[in-house]
Design a protein around this motif. Structure first.
Motif, PDB file in Angstrom:
ATOM      1  N   ASP A 208      35.379 -31.354 -15.928  1.00 31.71           N
ATOM      2  CA  ASP A 208      36.033 -31.727 -14.407  1.00 31.71           C
ATOM      3  C   ASP A 208      37.401 -32.284 -15.471  1.00 31.71           C
ATOM      4  O   ASP A 208      37.794 -33.164 -16.078  1.00 31.71           O
ATOM      5  N   THR A 209      38.566 -31.842 -15.150  1.00 29.66           N
ATOM      6  CA  THR A 209      39.815 -31.035 -15.328  1.00 29.66           C
ATOM      7  C   THR A 209      40.333 -30.657 -14.764  1.00 29.66           C
ATOM      8  O   THR A 209      39.765 -29.745 -13.634  1.00 29.66           O
ATOM      9  N   ASP A 210      41.546 -31.343 -15.349  1.00 31.04           N
ATOM     10  CA  ASP A 210      42.821 -30.807 -13.823  1.00 31.04           C
ATOM     11  C   ASP A 210      43.138 -29.456 -13.761  1.00 31.04           C
ATOM     12  O   ASP A 210      43.376 -28.739 -12.766  1.00 31.04           O
ATOM     13  N   ALA A 211      43.667 -28.070 -15.333  1.00 29.53           N
ATOM     14  CA  ALA A 211      43.743 -26.747 -15.286  1.00 29.53           C
ATOM     15  C   ALA A 211      43.050 -26.972 -16.505  1.00 29.53           C
ATOM     16  O   ALA A 211      42.425 -27.533 -17.353  1.00 29.53           O
ATOM     17  N   LEU A 212      43.078 -24.890 -16.942  1.00 23.47           N
ATOM     18  CA  LEU A 212      43.172 -25.189 -18.331  1.00 23.47           C
ATOM     19  C   LEU A 212      44.006 -24.393 -18.956  1.00 23.47           C
ATOM     20  O   LEU A 212      44.851 -22.818 -18.829  1.00 23.47           O
ATOM     21  N   PRO A 213      44.911 -24.777 -19.063  1.00 24.55           N
ATOM     22  CA  PRO A 213      46.257 -24.805 -19.915  1.00 24.55           C
ATOM     23  C   PRO A 213      46.288 -23.332 -21.398  1.00 24.55           C
ATOM     24  O   PRO A 213      47.452 -22.718 -20.935  1.00 24.55           O
ATOM     25  N   MET A 214      45.028 -24.185 -22.079  1.00 17.19           N
ATOM     26  CA  MET A 214      44.882 -21.900 -23.136  1.00 17.19           C
ATOM     27  C   MET A 214      43.795 -22.038 -22.650  1.00 17.19           C
ATOM     28  O   MET A 214      43.600 -21.242 -23.938  1.00 17.19           O
ATOM     29  N   ALA A 215      43.817 -21.739 -21.379  1.00 15.10           N
ATOM     30  CA  ALA A 215      42.574 -20.363 -20.653  1.00 15.10           C
ATOM     31  C   ALA A 215      41.728 -20.301 -21.304  1.00 15.10           C
ATOM     32  O   ALA A 215      41.093 -21.859 -21.370  1.00 15.10           O
ATOM     33  N   GLU A 216      41.017 -19.848 -22.420  1.00 14.04           N
ATOM     34  CA  GLU A 216      39.789 -19.350 -23.179  1.00 14.04           C
ATOM     35  C   GLU A 216      39.333 -20.532 -24.586  1.00 14.04           C
ATOM     36  O   GLU A 216      39.001 -21.049 -24.601  1.00 14.04           O
ATOM     37  N   LYS A 217      40.257 -20.886 -24.780  1.00 15.56           N
ATOM     38  CA  LYS A 217      40.337 -21.916 -25.480  1.00 15.56           C
ATOM     39  C   LYS A 217      40.381 -23.897 -25.138  1.00 15.56           C
ATOM     40  O   LYS A 217      39.562 -24.263 -26.102  1.00 15.56           O
ATOM     41  N   THR A 218      40.697 -23.657 -24.552  1.00 18.58           N
ATOM     42  CA  THR A 218      40.234 -24.589 -24.257  1.00 18.58           C
ATOM     43  C   THR A 218      39.208 -24.897 -23.062  1.00 18.58           C
ATOM     44  O   THR A 218      38.421 -25.756 -23.149  1.00 18.58           O
ATOM     45  N   LEU A 219      38.584 -23.931 -22.927  1.00 17.78           N
ATOM     46  CA  LEU A 219      37.663 -23.863 -22.312  1.00 17.78           C
ATOM     47  C   LEU A 219      36.198 -24.450 -23.483  1.00 17.78           C
ATOM     48  O   LEU A 219      35.653 -24.571 -23.173  1.00 17.78           O
ATOM     49  N   GLU A 220      36.567 -23.222 -24.273  1.00 13.12           N
ATOM     50  CA  GLU A 220      35.624 -23.501 -25.377  1.00 13.12           C
ATOM     51  C   GLU A 220      35.493 -24.788 -25.858  1.00 13.12           C
ATOM     52  O   GLU A 220      34.137 -25.410 -26.212  1.00 13.12           O
ATOM     53  N   GLU A 221      36.615 -25.501 -26.083  1.00 13.38           N
ATOM     54  CA  GLU A 221      36.765 -27.331 -26.114  1.00 13.38           C
ATOM     55  C   GLU A 221      36.032 -28.214 -25.417  1.00 13.38           C
ATOM     56  O   GLU A 221      35.164 -28.707 -26.044  1.00 13.38           O
ATOM     57  N   PHE A 222      35.433 -27.667 -23.560  1.00 13.52           N
ATOM     58  CA  PHE A 222      34.600 -28.594 -23.196  1.00 13.52           C
ATOM     59  C   PHE A 222      33.225 -27.575 -23.242  1.00 13.52           C
ATOM     60  O   PHE A 222      32.188 -29.152 -23.287  1.00 13.52           O
ATOM     61  N   ILE A 223      32.582 -26.542 -23.617  1.00 12.47           N
ATOM     62  CA  ILE A 223      31.854 -25.923 -23.851  1.00 12.47           C
ATOM     63  C   ILE A 223      30.759 -26.185 -25.084  1.00 12.47           C
ATOM     64  O   ILE A 223      30.046 -25.759 -24.943  1.00 12.47           O
ATOM     65  N   SER A 224      31.494 -26.017 -26.210  1.00 16.55           N
ATOM     66  CA  SER A 224      30.818 -26.029 -27.385  1.00 16.55           C
ATOM     67  C   SER A 224      31.118 -27.383 -27.790  1.00 16.55           C
ATOM     68  O   SER A 224      29.558 -27.576 -29.089  1.00 16.55           O
ATOM     69  N   GLY A 225      30.897 -28.538 -27.572  1.00 19.50           N
ATOM     70  CA  GLY A 225      30.955 -29.942 -27.927  1.00 19.50           C
ATOM     71  C   GLY A 225      31.431 -29.818 -29.561  1.00 19.50           C
ATOM     72  O   GLY A 225      32.893 -29.031 -29.612  1.00 19.50           O
ATOM     73  N   ARG A 226      31.052 -30.749 -30.284  1.00 19.73           N
ATOM     74  CA  ARG A 226      31.110 -30.668 -31.764  1.00 19.73           C
ATOM     75  C   ARG A 226      33.156 -29.955 -31.882  1.00 19.73           C
ATOM     76  O   ARG A 226      33.670 -29.820 -32.578  1.00 19.73           O
ATOM     77  N   HIS A 227      33.078 -31.770 -31.606  1.00 17.80           N
ATOM     78  CA  HIS A 227      35.562 -31.067 -31.441  1.00 17.80           C
ATOM     79  C   HIS A 227      35.970 -30.701 -32.655  1.00 17.80           C
ATOM     80  O   HIS A 227      37.205 -30.556 -32.722  1.00 17.80           O
ATOM     81  N   TRP A 228      35.539 -31.570 -33.421  1.00 18.29           N
ATOM     82  CA  TRP A 228      36.228 -31.770 -34.946  1.00 18.29           C
ATOM     83  C   TRP A 228      35.518 -30.471 -36.148  1.00 18.29           C
ATOM     84  O   TRP A 228      36.519 -30.767 -37.324  1.00 18.29           O
ATOM     85  N   ASN A 229      34.735 -29.808 -35.430  1.00 16.43           N
ATOM     86  CA  ASN A 229      34.210 -29.097 -36.101  1.00 16.43           C
ATOM     87  C   ASN A 229      34.911 -27.486 -36.610  1.00 16.43           C
ATOM     88  O   ASN A 229      35.261 -27.118 -35.153  1.00 16.43           O
ATOM     89  N   PRO A 230      35.856 -27.658 -37.266  1.00 14.11           N
ATOM     90  CA  PRO A 230      36.708 -26.347 -37.310  1.00 14.11           C
ATOM     91  C   PRO A 230      36.129 -24.459 -37.156  1.00 14.11           C
ATOM     92  O   PRO A 230      36.396 -23.999 -36.798  1.00 14.11           O
ATOM     93  N   TYR A 231      34.760 -25.010 -37.634  1.00 18.23           N
ATOM     94  CA  TYR A 231      34.103 -23.661 -37.272  1.00 18.23           C
ATOM     95  C   TYR A 231      33.602 -22.674 -35.364  1.00 18.23           C
ATOM     96  O   TYR A 231      33.565 -23.554 -34.510  1.00 18.23           O
ATOM     97  N   PRO A 232      34.123 -21.556 -35.608  1.00 18.15           N
ATOM     98  CA  PRO A 232      34.123 -21.272 -33.446  1.00 18.15           C
ATOM     99  C   PRO A 232      32.628 -21.277 -33.013  1.00 18.15           C
ATOM    100  O   PRO A 232      31.565 -20.383 -34.196  1.00 18.15           O
TER     101      PRO A 232
END
Length: 486
Positions: A208-232
């Motif tokens: 639930d967000t206004d936009a995905l300004p950085m496309a797939e990178k923004t999407l990854e941060e929403f679906i992967s959790g662990r926001h401070w994890n450096p590993y992809p």
């Protein structure tokens, strides 16, 4: 959008035109075009975005409508227009004006007809697009030279070109209340685990967000959790053949409109250390390449902390290896030399990204002066620091995954600092904590270190040795594929 915000299409064309004209801001945006038309005795209007429409196709459709007689549209007008008088492939209808607005802003053309409580959507759009060139980060000596582009329809076509399986699914979604970004979830229904597909789709639907300004990178941060994890938690690829290979294994790919990078889910640590070049050579050669690449990756993580440890505590080294330590310590403490040169390498990397190609040679000369002989002569660095940093930089750039190389760089700096503070205990405990951390990570319920932990001999062998393809007759167990045999 809630039911209370729905706006049904009216049979009065003026009401529809006034609403669309106001919401689309036709008078304020020069590229939003409204065409008032009169065909077959009926008032009509077209709403479209300049630059998104194929002019020749729209001209052809308008010419055919102009030749219609009034009696030809009597009766079931909408069906006659859809099935007879508008000769185009991608055409649909909608009875909700907010949906019409979203469609127009995405590129299709809306045709409003007086006396009809539905709007015809003609998807005759085109986007500015570049050719499918070979990706810079995933080059191969032999193999295909095409790569994904920024247009999602092109990317789905490049994938289908390699996968002619009738169970290939391309499920469309839109994410972003304002951006309405097009998303495609791609998988092989006969192979992929239905629970995995559902989990990924549920994660996408919850965004639930206004936009995905950085496309797939923004999407990854929403679906992967662990926001401070450096590993992809996902792997990115711009190669259609790499995406196809993972789809055949049972992975799920996510394509985002506006990005040439396709997300592969789920992934493990070892996925990021594999490269298409290994499979474009004979198995023995590919196995050698993988072995060398693993050495480079491990060197990029451990070489500097180990060297610093031995330099500070030379008694840990056998007498035959005493040459490893620095002959001179320099004016600056060794740990600060390492941190300065690490920051310097990152500055060079960022400068290289922003430097025009015509100035690349000049940047190379500056880099050679900054971390070369001049820096050693003035006492900023000692020779050994420059040598080992060069080896580490090669290992960093040899890592196939750009995201993995950045994460390993962070770990290397942390290990350096912990070793400087606590010596042998700092190094050993730092490595132990790092390994435990990796073992606790999961990507969509898949252990990040599989098949190392939990251990699976067959998969472990395939990770460290590039086995011949005829011997890889079973799909990875951790993906729970519906069809485990190849």
């Amino acid at each position: 959008m809630g039911d209370q915000n729905k706006k049904p299409v009216s049979k009065n064309i003026n009401e529809n035109i006034n609403f669309l004209k106001d919401v689309l801001a036709v008078d304020k945006s020069f590229d939003v075009i409204q065409l008032d038309l009169h065909y077959a005795g009926r008032n009509m209007a077209m709403f479209l975005i300049d630059g998104f429409v194929k002019d020749d196709i729209m001209h052809f459709i308008m010419k055919l409508l102009a030749d219609l007689e009034e009696e030809q549209l009597d009766g079931n007008t909408i069906e006659k227009l859809l099935k007879t008088y508008i000769p185009y492939i991608e055409i649909e209808k909608t009875d909700e004006l907010h949906s019409v607005v979203d469609k127009v802003l995405s590129g299709p053309t809306a045709l409003v007809v007086d006396g009809i409580d539905e709007v015809i959507i003609i998807d005759a759009r085109t986007y500015p697009v570049r050719g499918p060139e070979e990706p810079d980060l995933e080059r191969v000596v032999r193999g295909s030279r095409d790569g994904f582009v920024e247009t999602i329809v092109f990317n789905t076509a490049l994938t289908r070109r390699r996968i002619r399986d009738r169970s290939l699914r391309m499920e469309y979604m839109q994410i972003g209340r304002r951006s309405k970004t097009d998303i495609v979830v791609c998988y092989l229904e006969d192979i992929a685990d239905p629970k995995l597909v559902k989990k990924i789709k549920d994660s996408l639907e919850k965004i639930d967000t206004d936009a995905l300004p950085m496309a797939e990178k923004t999407l990854e941060e929403f679906i992967s959790g662990r926001h401070w994890n450096p590993y992809p938690m996902v792997r990115y690829t711009e190669r259609p053949d790499t995406a196809a290979a993972h789809l055949y294994d049972g992975h799920v790919c996510i394509m985002v409109d506006g990005s040439p990078s396709v997300m592969i889910t789920p992934t493990t640590f070892w996925h990021h250390l594999q490269h298409a070049e290994e499979y474009r050579n004979k198995p023995l050669v590919g196995a050698y390449f993988r072995f060398v690449r693993f050495l480079a990756v491990w060197a990029s993580i451990f070489l500097l902390p180990l060297y610093f440890l031995f330099a500070m505590q030379p008694e840990l080294l056998p007498s035959n290896f005493q040459f490893i330590g620095p002959n001179e310590t320099g004016e600056i403490p060794l740990i600060f030399q390492f941190l300065i040169i690490e920051a310097g390498i990152d500055m060079l990397r960022m400068a290289a990204i922003h430097t025009p190609s015509s100035l690349a040679t000049a940047l190379g000369l500056v880099a050679a002066l900054m971390i070369g002989q001049v820096a050693v002569e003035v006492g900023l660095f000692v020779n050994e620091v420059v040598l080992y940093l060069a080896i580490v930089a090669i290992g960093t750039f040899a890592t196939p995954s750009y995201e993995m190389s950045l994460a390993n760089r962070i770990i290397r700096i942390v290990l350096l600092i912990s070793t400087a503070l606590f010596g042998v205990y700092g190094f050993v405990i730092g490595v132990f904590v790092w390994m435990v951390y990796l073992c606790r990570i999961k990507s969509f319920d898949v252990p990040y270190m599989w098949p190392f932990i939990p251990f699976n001999f067959r998969a472990f062998r395939d990770v460290f040795i590039r086995t011949p393809m005829p011997l890889k007759n079973r799909r990875a167990r951790y993906l729970h594929p519906k069809d485990p045999d190849r």
